[in-house]
Design a protein around this motif. Sequence first.
Motif, mmCIF file in Angstrom:
data_model
loop_
_atom_site.group_PDB
_atom_site.id
_atom_site.type_symbol
_atom_site.label_atom_id
_atom_site.label_comp_id
_atom_site.label_asym_id
_atom_site.label_seq_id
_atom_site.Cartn_x
_atom_site.Cartn_y
_atom_site.Cartn_z
ATOM 1 N N LEU A 27 0.873 -1.188 0.131
ATOM 2 C CA LEU A 27 0.005 0.010 -0.022
ATOM 3 C C LEU A 27 0.972 1.222 -0.074
ATOM 4 N N ALA A 28 1.831 1.269 1.021
ATOM 5 C CA ALA A 28 2.937 2.432 0.810
ATOM 6 C C ALA A 28 3.381 2.529 -0.420
ATOM 7 N N ALA A 160 -6.041 4.095 -9.690
ATOM 8 C CA ALA A 160 -6.622 2.720 -10.247
ATOM 9 C C ALA A 160 -5.684 2.230 -11.173
ATOM 10 N N THR A 161 -4.916 3.003 -11.892
ATOM 11 C CA THR A 161 -4.117 2.580 -12.769
ATOM 12 C C THR A 161 -2.877 1.790 -12.189
ATOM 13 N N LEU A 173 0.035 -2.457 -4.846
ATOM 14 C CA LEU A 173 -1.207 -3.491 -4.729
ATOM 15 C C LEU A 173 -1.396 -4.249 -5.828
ATOM 16 N N GLY A 174 -1.088 -4.013 -6.847
ATOM 17 C CA GLY A 174 -1.133 -4.693 -8.378
ATOM 18 C C GLY A 174 -0.346 -6.080 -8.061
ATOM 19 N N ARG A 175 0.659 -6.179 -7.385
ATOM 20 C CA ARG A 175 1.352 -7.390 -7.228
ATOM 21 C C ARG A 175 0.299 -8.414 -6.594
ATOM 22 N N ALA A 197 -9.804 -0.607 -5.212
ATOM 23 C CA ALA A 197 -11.017 0.065 -5.228
ATOM 24 C C ALA A 197 -11.350 0.862 -4.023
ATOM 25 N N ALA A 198 -11.062 0.444 -2.976
ATOM 26 C CA ALA A 198 -11.290 1.056 -1.528
ATOM 27 C C ALA A 198 -10.157 2.291 -1.425
ATOM 28 N N LEU A 199 -8.919 2.226 -1.979
ATOM 29 C CA LEU A 199 -8.108 3.312 -1.891
ATOM 30 C C LEU A 199 -8.578 4.299 -2.977
#
Length: 245
Positions: A27-28, A160-161, A173-175, A197-199
Amino acid sequence: MNDFERAITYLNDPFNWTRRNGILDLLAEHVAVSAVAVAAAMVIALPIGAALGSARRGSGVVVVVSNVSRAIPTLALLTLFAVSPIGFGNRATAIALAVFAIPPILTNTFVGFRGVDAEVREAARAMGMSRGQVLRRVDVPLAAPLVLTGIRTATVQVVATATLAALVGGGGLGRLINLGFGQRDYGVMIAGAILVAALALLTELALVVLSWAVTPGQRRLPFRRVPRTDAAVGRPEPTASGIPL
């Protein structure tokens, strides 16, 4: 247990959050890459949009730059960067996302500054304000709502991207989504999608509040009703004797 239940179980496990390269670390990294991309886009787009909008010229340039930037897929840029000196990783992702974020910021900044009434500028100059003071005290406050809308739109799109970073060896987060897809562990993949989505929603909410706080003028909470005066509802105004006219 279905995939969605496995995703909730994964998110409820504190170890998945606190371990090395866990959710908090990803996240960071996701937020850092997104912030760098948006900051770079603002450094490029804000001065150009403000200068062209204040001069009321260059609309063709803005349209061309915005359309070309939108037409270039972020994934295609990442592929090109992979075979260039830029290479893989978060740096390539930040550059590609900055290109992706430029159009909404540039367009909204241009429209916002162009929409400032020329008579207001002339009145400010007649009061003895310098060009810099007119920019700071007149142009920026009046253009702020549209400029902030462009920044908000670009930031949410970038957040989002930024999941694409995982495809080129980057973090974020894509990992989780990439890992779940590769191992056919769709619970982990859904958990990653929920987090992204939440972020994005939290980013949107935070920037809406920030826009509300810094926009000049009378502020009112969206859910609060505007008090209606007697004149607004068409009630007769009382005279000095207390008898309505």
